[in-house]
Scaffold this motif. Sequence first.
Motif, PDB file in Angstrom:
ATOM      1  N   GLU A  98      17.651   0.127   1.780  1.00 54.09           N
ATOM      2  CA  GLU A  98      18.142   1.285   1.026  1.00 54.09           C
ATOM      3  C   GLU A  98      17.591   1.272  -0.394  1.00 54.09           C
ATOM      4  O   GLU A  98      17.130   2.308  -0.911  1.00 54.09           O
ATOM      5  CB  GLU A  98      19.670   1.280   0.983  1.00 54.09           C
ATOM      6  CG  GLU A  98      20.349   1.499   2.339  1.00 54.09           C
ATOM      7  CD  GLU A  98      20.342   2.952   2.773  1.00 54.09           C
ATOM      8  OE1 GLU A  98      19.778   3.790   2.046  1.00 54.09           O
ATOM      9  OE2 GLU A  98      20.896   3.235   3.861  1.00 54.09           O
ATOM     10  N   ALA A  99      17.635   0.090  -1.032  1.00 59.49           N
ATOM     11  CA  ALA A  99      17.139  -0.019  -2.409  1.00 59.49           C
ATOM     12  C   ALA A  99      15.632   0.196  -2.468  1.00 59.49           C
ATOM     13  O   ALA A  99      15.109   0.874  -3.365  1.00 59.49           O
ATOM     14  CB  ALA A  99      17.505  -1.383  -2.983  1.00 59.49           C
ATOM     15  N   ILE A 100      14.912  -0.365  -1.505  1.00 57.81           N
ATOM     16  CA  ILE A 100      13.453  -0.231  -1.466  1.00 57.81           C
ATOM     17  C   ILE A 100      13.056   1.223  -1.222  1.00 57.81           C
ATOM     18  O   ILE A 100      12.141   1.755  -1.861  1.00 57.81           O
ATOM     19  CB  ILE A 100      12.863  -1.153  -0.382  1.00 57.81           C
ATOM     20  CG1 ILE A 100      13.016  -2.619  -0.813  1.00 57.81           C
ATOM     21  CG2 ILE A 100      11.391  -0.819  -0.113  1.00 57.81           C
ATOM     22  CD1 ILE A 100      12.747  -3.616   0.287  1.00 57.81           C
ATOM     23  N   LEU A 101      13.749   1.881  -0.306  1.00 59.13           N
ATOM     24  CA  LEU A 101      13.442   3.281   0.000  1.00 59.13           C
ATOM     25  C   LEU A 101      13.685   4.194  -1.193  1.00 59.13           C
ATOM     26  O   LEU A 101      12.959   5.169  -1.406  1.00 59.13           O
ATOM     27  CB  LEU A 101      14.276   3.742   1.198  1.00 59.13           C
ATOM     28  CG  LEU A 101      13.761   3.260   2.557  1.00 59.13           C
ATOM     29  CD1 LEU A 101      14.839   3.408   3.618  1.00 59.13           C
ATOM     30  CD2 LEU A 101      12.515   4.046   2.956  1.00 59.13           C
ATOM     31  N   SER A 102      14.712   3.887  -1.973  1.00 59.11           N
ATOM     32  CA  SER A 102      14.993   4.691  -3.161  1.00 59.11           C
ATOM     33  C   SER A 102      13.812   4.641  -4.128  1.00 59.11           C
ATOM     34  O   SER A 102      13.362   5.677  -4.642  1.00 59.11           O
ATOM     35  CB  SER A 102      16.265   4.192  -3.845  1.00 59.11           C
ATOM     36  OG  SER A 102      16.503   4.914  -5.036  1.00 59.11           O
ATOM     37  N   VAL A 103      13.282   3.443  -4.353  1.00 63.42           N
ATOM     38  CA  VAL A 103      12.134   3.288  -5.255  1.00 63.42           C
ATOM     39  C   VAL A 103      10.877   3.891  -4.621  1.00 63.42           C
ATOM     40  O   VAL A 103      10.078   4.542  -5.301  1.00 63.42           O
ATOM     41  CB  VAL A 103      11.910   1.796  -5.594  1.00 63.42           C
ATOM     42  CG1 VAL A 103      10.678   1.634  -6.484  1.00 63.42           C
ATOM     43  CG2 VAL A 103      13.131   1.217  -6.286  1.00 63.42           C
TER      44      VAL A 103
ATOM     45  N   LYS B 157       0.827  -1.192   0.000  1.00 68.67           N
ATOM     46  CA  LYS B 157       0.000   0.000   0.000  1.00 68.67           C
ATOM     47  C   LYS B 157       0.873   1.257   0.000  1.00 68.67           C
ATOM     48  O   LYS B 157       1.974   1.254   0.536  1.00 68.67           O
ATOM     49  CB  LYS B 157      -0.904   0.020   1.239  1.00 68.67           C
ATOM     50  CG  LYS B 157      -1.795  -1.192   1.395  1.00 68.67           C
ATOM     51  CD  LYS B 157      -2.519  -1.151   2.728  1.00 68.67           C
ATOM     52  CE  LYS B 157      -3.363  -2.396   2.954  1.00 68.67           C
ATOM     53  NZ  LYS B 157      -4.006  -2.391   4.282  1.00 68.67           N
ATOM     54  N   LEU B 158       0.314   2.332  -0.596  1.00 65.99           N
ATOM     55  CA  LEU B 158       1.027   3.614  -0.573  1.00 65.99           C
ATOM     56  C   LEU B 158       1.291   4.065   0.855  1.00 65.99           C
ATOM     57  O   LEU B 158       2.346   4.641   1.158  1.00 65.99           O
ATOM     58  CB  LEU B 158       0.194   4.678  -1.299  1.00 65.99           C
ATOM     59  CG  LEU B 158       0.371   4.791  -2.813  1.00 65.99           C
ATOM     60  CD1 LEU B 158      -0.595   5.822  -3.362  1.00 65.99           C
ATOM     61  CD2 LEU B 158       1.805   5.163  -3.164  1.00 65.99           C
ATOM     62  N   GLN B 159       0.339   3.794   1.729  1.00 60.66           N
ATOM     63  CA  GLN B 159       0.497   4.175   3.121  1.00 60.66           C
ATOM     64  C   GLN B 159       1.741   3.526   3.734  1.00 60.66           C
ATOM     65  O   GLN B 159       2.494   4.163   4.469  1.00 60.66           O
ATOM     66  CB  GLN B 159      -0.741   3.750   3.920  1.00 60.66           C
ATOM     67  CG  GLN B 159      -0.683   4.131   5.395  1.00 60.66           C
ATOM     68  CD  GLN B 159      -1.789   3.450   6.183  1.00 60.66           C
ATOM     69  OE1 GLN B 159      -1.923   2.230   6.160  1.00 60.66           O
ATOM     70  NE2 GLN B 159      -2.599   4.250   6.859  1.00 60.66           N
ATOM     71  N   GLN B 160       1.982   2.263   3.399  1.00 57.76           N
ATOM     72  CA  GLN B 160       3.160   1.566   3.918  1.00 57.76           C
ATOM     73  C   GLN B 160       4.445   2.192   3.399  1.00 57.76           C
ATOM     74  O   GLN B 160       5.428   2.347   4.136  1.00 57.76           O
ATOM     75  CB  GLN B 160       3.094   0.084   3.539  1.00 57.76           C
ATOM     76  CG  GLN B 160       1.966  -0.674   4.229  1.00 57.76           C
ATOM     77  CD  GLN B 160       1.795  -2.069   3.674  1.00 57.76           C
ATOM     78  OE1 GLN B 160       2.039  -2.319   2.488  1.00 57.76           O
ATOM     79  NE2 GLN B 160       1.360  -3.001   4.521  1.00 57.76           N
ATOM     80  N   LEU B 161       4.447   2.569   2.112  1.00 55.40           N
ATOM     81  CA  LEU B 161       5.626   3.220   1.544  1.00 55.40           C
ATOM     82  C   LEU B 161       5.881   4.563   2.211  1.00 55.40           C
ATOM     83  O   LEU B 161       7.025   4.934   2.476  1.00 55.40           O
ATOM     84  CB  LEU B 161       5.449   3.404   0.033  1.00 55.40           C
ATOM     85  CG  LEU B 161       5.264   2.127  -0.792  1.00 55.40           C
ATOM     86  CD1 LEU B 161       5.169   2.467  -2.277  1.00 55.40           C
ATOM     87  CD2 LEU B 161       6.397   1.139  -0.553  1.00 55.40           C
TER      88      LEU B 161
END
Length: 324
Positions: free
Chosen positions: A64-69, A2-6
């Motif tokens: 780190e990779a997930i946060l970048s996306v 979900k966008l909320q999780q991101l």
Amino acid sequence: MKLQQLRYIWEVAHNDLNVSATAQVLYTSQPGISKQIRLLEDELGVEIFARSGKHLTRITPAGEAILSVAGEILRKVENIKQVAQEFSDETKGSLSLATTHTQARYALPNVIESFMSKFPDVSLHMNQGTPMQIAEMAANGSVDFAIATEAMQSFGDLIMMPCYKWNRSILVPKDHPLANNPKPTLEDVAAYPLVTYVFGFTGRSKLDDAFQSKNLTPKVVFTAADADVIKTYVRLGVGIGIVATMAIDKHLDSDLVAIDASHLFGSSVTQIGFRKGTFLRGYMYDFIERFAPHLSKTMVDKATKCQSKQEMDELFADMELPVH
């Protein structure tokens, strides 16, 4: 997913991994954020944050990779909101700036006054920091525009456009030996203790380069990020000051002697920029042009299409920048 999780993982990462602080920022509960982060990690099959007990300790390599996306996705979502608002009400919105004290105090007041007069329903937020902090805020999407002189070239995902040239003046008390020397040499200046900007602020690199080119090592006895603080210590006799000429007020600083130093130091260029891919609303174009009249909407759009620094340099190569 979900966008909320991101948004939760992004905000936690940008609040020093402090879930409580993030909950306050997002007006939600700490347990709710922790639960959603765990659900996202379970779904992805990797840990985004390393833990010690209940505390988050660091961002994992996968994180780190997930946060970048995630950051890119959240910025795209914000762009969609901006597009919709531009069509629903082009005069309402918000505009956030990151800049240095010198720009905020001396270069921006008239621009902001006229901008707010035309767009009273646009809320304007100003953040001050070091040039590196300013560039980082623009690069990670925390602010819309970065305005500074130093450190901008370190971030390749920013579109930086030249606004104006400026140089420096030497400030001394009226009874100082240099007060009657309208064109001192670098050797003359280096003979006295200096009070000037912290390294990395307001074109300080040009000053350092000039002394190094003459194999001179000036005695910098006091540094500050604020030109007004520098003036205070010049008045106290700590040393002679070197400040941006735009920071000198003929009336408020009439007790000091200002000596033009443009023959000693190379000109610096203040730039305005934003992250690549940013949707610029109409009032954002208006603000840019108020600050730098040569940066019309057409010119800004051309700048956004440049694929390299060389292309950007070529775009502005023949442009005569105003001098402040």
